[in-house]
Design an enzyme around this catalytic site. Structure first.
Site, short mmCIF file in Angstrom:
data_model
loop_
_atom_site.label_atom_id
_atom_site.label_comp_id
_atom_site.label_asym_id
_atom_site.label_seq_id
_atom_site.Cartn_x
_atom_site.Cartn_y
_atom_site.Cartn_z
N ARG A 1 45.79 -39.67 3.27
CA ARG A 1 45.39 -39.08 2.08
C ARG A 1 46.63 -39.29 1.23
O ARG A 1 47.59 -38.49 1.20
CB ARG A 1 45.20 -37.55 2.49
CG ARG A 1 44.82 -36.76 1.31
CD ARG A 1 45.27 -35.24 1.46
NE ARG A 1 46.47 -34.76 1.91
CZ ARG A 1 47.68 -34.90 0.73
NH1 ARG A 1 47.00 -34.93 -0.59
NH2 ARG A 1 48.77 -34.61 0.89
N ASP B 1 56.48 -32.16 3.55
CA ASP B 1 56.76 -32.14 2.34
C ASP B 1 55.71 -31.42 1.45
O ASP B 1 55.49 -30.53 0.54
CB ASP B 1 57.20 -33.24 1.81
CG ASP B 1 57.82 -32.96 0.06
OD1 ASP B 1 58.44 -31.86 0.10
OD2 ASP B 1 57.43 -33.57 -0.75
N ASP B 2 54.22 -31.72 1.91
CA ASP B 2 53.15 -31.48 1.31
C ASP B 2 52.93 -29.90 1.35
O ASP B 2 52.20 -29.12 0.83
CB ASP B 2 51.91 -32.14 1.74
CG ASP B 2 51.88 -33.82 1.54
OD1 ASP B 2 52.38 -34.06 0.39
OD2 ASP B 2 51.92 -34.26 2.33
N ASN C 1 48.51 -34.21 -7.91
CA ASN C 1 48.92 -35.51 -8.58
C ASN C 1 48.18 -36.60 -8.14
O ASN C 1 47.40 -36.38 -6.79
CB ASN C 1 50.37 -35.83 -8.32
CG ASN C 1 50.86 -35.52 -6.84
OD1 ASN C 1 50.53 -36.26 -6.05
ND2 ASN C 1 51.89 -34.72 -6.82
N LYS D 1 59.76 -41.38 -1.43
CA LYS D 1 60.56 -40.28 -0.97
C LYS D 1 61.97 -40.42 -0.71
O LYS D 1 62.81 -40.06 -0.98
CB LYS D 1 59.75 -39.78 0.10
CG LYS D 1 58.37 -39.33 -0.19
CD LYS D 1 58.49 -37.86 -0.90
CE LYS D 1 57.01 -37.13 -0.99
NZ LYS D 1 57.36 -35.72 -1.67
N TYR E 1 58.35 -42.38 -8.52
CA TYR E 1 57.65 -41.36 -7.60
C TYR E 1 56.44 -41.33 -8.49
O TYR E 1 55.72 -42.10 -8.93
CB TYR E 1 58.50 -39.90 -7.66
CG TYR E 1 58.29 -38.74 -7.04
CD1 TYR E 1 58.09 -39.26 -5.55
CD2 TYR E 1 58.20 -37.49 -7.30
CE1 TYR E 1 57.88 -38.27 -4.72
CE2 TYR E 1 58.03 -36.57 -6.30
CZ TYR E 1 57.72 -36.86 -5.04
OH TYR E 1 57.69 -35.62 -4.35
N GLU F 1 54.36 -37.19 5.83
CA GLU F 1 53.91 -37.48 4.43
C GLU F 1 52.67 -37.89 4.12
O GLU F 1 52.12 -39.03 4.79
CB GLU F 1 54.93 -38.09 3.66
CG GLU F 1 54.84 -38.16 2.27
CD GLU F 1 55.42 -36.85 1.53
OE1 GLU F 1 54.82 -36.33 0.64
OE2 GLU F 1 56.29 -36.22 2.37
N ASP F 2 51.81 -36.99 3.38
CA ASP F 2 50.36 -37.42 3.14
C ASP F 2 49.40 -37.98 4.26
O ASP F 2 48.72 -38.79 4.19
CB ASP F 2 50.49 -38.55 2.19
CG ASP F 2 50.88 -38.38 0.54
OD1 ASP F 2 51.29 -36.96 0.60
OD2 ASP F 2 50.84 -39.21 -0.12
#
Length: 565
Positions: free
Chosen positions: A191, A304-305, A446, A209, A132, A281-282
């Site tokens: 991103r 999740d972000d 992060n 993930k 991760y 995600e992202d």
């Protein structure tokens, strides 16, 4: 016939009637007789050793080796799974470079799935930073160079429907060998963490993930599908890289982008049903909020972000209250970073304050301030603000400097989601400490290089990590057969995590439980989420289990080797 060559029977291949072997024949382009080429010979045992889901390596017993044609294909020694795990961990620790460990673990996952997950579950605190963040970020940056075999499904503009031409996204989904999919993690790579547009190479994020969905949440590996949507990249250095694995074009936007995502979501529903979870995600901010709002009423979707980060931070804040005292409404919150993570946390926090204090969400938002790259978000900036953070624009004079904002707002909690490394300076932390006896400071960005500060620098109790929330959250949706995600489910997940912190841990200054207990934590979060799904009438798995915690635990994937007859 004019132009036709005369056939020479001597050049034709011949088949031996007794053996069925073809002999003779024409030469290929390299002058080699095709009949002498190596032919693939696959025995049952050979196939078993190359099937990561069933391969046990040297753990196959003598009886199993005889029953499954493995005799001679393995050295004589028989090793237990525990001894194999010890050997792999010993070898991993010899690598000094985290990316080397990442590649070694990827190789293990592709050879022996159960050993990989057993290793990860038993050593989660040591290996989490490898599979991760932060190492998966570096892996995405170098994904083209380290790529060996596909670990997920790639859907690009090549599969998109065109005028009067049926799209091939559904057909592409059906190429995936597993048919009973429960969780999909999808990215368009725009991103990736705080690293920017990595496009097709962002596949490392869904893969990582979903590895945690299995290791920490117990979702079966075969029920997980990593997906990358490739619409190009605006990262010129990336698409010029000779080893880049994606489309070499500028990133498409607007209608063409929306149509591809629409086709993908429709294909997912048609192929897997309405209760498959699609986790975005992202995605970049402008896409993340739009997609979540667009699909949440007709699909089972999460981000999740936005939601996972919000839940884990809210859980930390609730736990912190056990030490600082008071309620959420007694505190003033300042967010440094007003993107999808910061705004997502703020929204869930406002909902929690609203529920606890019996006030409107609009009233609860007055306790929350946001600060972005241009300074404090205030009403005088309304014309240039995005809709998702305009609701946090309060009446106040403009302030561009974070330190000055801290001194003016006097927050009791400072939460960083900016992606700007070391932005929580010594002066900022000292200002927070002078205002509060026990300030709450959470640096969330992060990878580590983008974090606002280190835990030691902030004298913070612990670092928040989404891995506390999303595995259990997803498991709760799966076991209840939820067909929609509602904010109250995310709130339930946060409360479920906060319940897991013990008084002894609070006394030590911790606001999150140790990761070594993550499976137990995930079962409790899953139970809270599933209960809320049943309460809201959104669960399709009936009847409702009497003990949802025990039911969640019973549904968890167990990576211990099975015995083969």
């Amino acid at each position: 016939m004019a132009g036709a060559e005369e056939r020479n029977d001597a050049d034709m291949p011949m088949r031996d009637d007794a053996t069925g072997v073809v002999t003779g024949g024409v030469e290929d382009a390299y002058g080699e007789d095709r009949a002498t080429e190596d032919q693939p010979i696959i025995t049952p045992g050979h196939s078993l050793l190359r099937d990561p889901r069933h391969n046990k390596g040297l753990a196959f017993t003598e009886k199993e080796r005889d029953a499954h044609y493995l005799r001679g294909l393995l050295p004589p020694a028989v090793l237990s799974q525990e001894l194999q795990e010890k050997r792999v961990l010993q070898n991993l620790r010899q690598f000094k470079v985290p990316l080397q460990r990442y590649m070694a673990l990827t190789d293990l996952q592709e050879r022996n799935e159960r050993l990989f997950y057993k290793l990860l579950i038993d050593n989660v605190e040591e290996l989490l930073p490898i599979v991760y963040t932060p190492t998966e970020g570096e892996a995405c940056q170098k994904y083209g160079s380290i790529f060996t075999r596909p670990q997920g499904l790639y859907i690009s503009l090549n599969e998109k429907c065109a005028f009067l031409v049926r799209g091939r996204v559904l057909e592409t989904l059906r190429n995936w060998p597993e048919k009973n999919i429960q969780v999909i993690v999808v990215t368009d790579g725009e991103r990736i963490l705080g690293l920017g547009d990595l496009a097709c190479q962002g596949m490392g994020i869904p893969v990582g993930k979903l590895a945690l969905y299995t290791a920490l949440g117990g979702v079966r590996p075969s029920a997980c599908l990593p997906v990358t949507i490739d619409v190009g990249s605006n990262n010129e250095d990336l698409i010029k890289d000779e080893f880049y694995i994606g489309l070499r074009q500028r990133r498409v936007t607007g209608q063409e982008y929306s149509e591809l995502l629409d086709e993908f979501m429709a294909a997912v529903r048609q192929n897997y049903g309405q209760d498959v979870l699609v986790q975005f995600e992202d995605f970049a901010n402008h896409s993340a909020f739009t997609l979540l709002e667009k699909y949440r009423e007709n699909h089972l979707v999460s981000n999740d972000d936005i939601q996972g980060t919000a839940a884990v931070v809210l859980a930390g804040l609730i736990a912190a209250l056990k030490s600082t005292g008071g309620t959420l409404a007694d505190h003033t919150f300042l967010f440094f970073g007003a993107g999808e993570a910061g705004t997502g946390i703020a929204e869930l926090l406002a909902l929690a304050i609203s529920r606890q204090s019996k006030v409107s969400v609009e009233e609860a938002r007055k306790k929350i301030w946001l600060d972005d790259a241009k300074g404090l978000i205030v009403t005088s900036r309304n014309e240039t603000l995005e809709p998702f953070n305009k609701r946090y624009a309060h009446k106040h004079e403009p302030i561009k400097d974070l330190l000055e904002a801290v001194k003016a707002i006097k927050p009791t909690a400072l939460i960083g989601s900016s992606g700007v490394g070391q932005s929580f300076t010594k002066e900022v932390i000292e200002a927070m400490s002078s205002i509060n006896e026990r300030p709450i400071i959470l640096a969330l960005s992060n990878p580590t290089s983008k974090s606002e500060c280190t835990a030691e620098q902030a004298y913070s109790w612990s670092q928040a990590n989404n891995a506390y929330i999303f595995p259990g959250f997803g498991l709760g949706l799966v076991i209840s057969g939820a067909i929609r995600v509602k904010d109250d489910m995310v709130l339930a997940a946060a409360e479920g995590l906060a319940e897991q912190i013990t008084p002894e841990q609070i006394d030590k200054g911790q606001i999150y439980p140790p990761f070594s207990n993550t499976r137990k934590i995930s079962a409790n979060i899953a139970a809270r989420v599933a209960a809320k799904a049943y309460d809201l009438g959104l669960a399709s798995q009936l009847p409702r289990p009497k003990d949802l915690v025990k039911y969640a635990e019973s549904c968890m994937y167990n990576p211990v080797y099975r015995s083969y007859r």
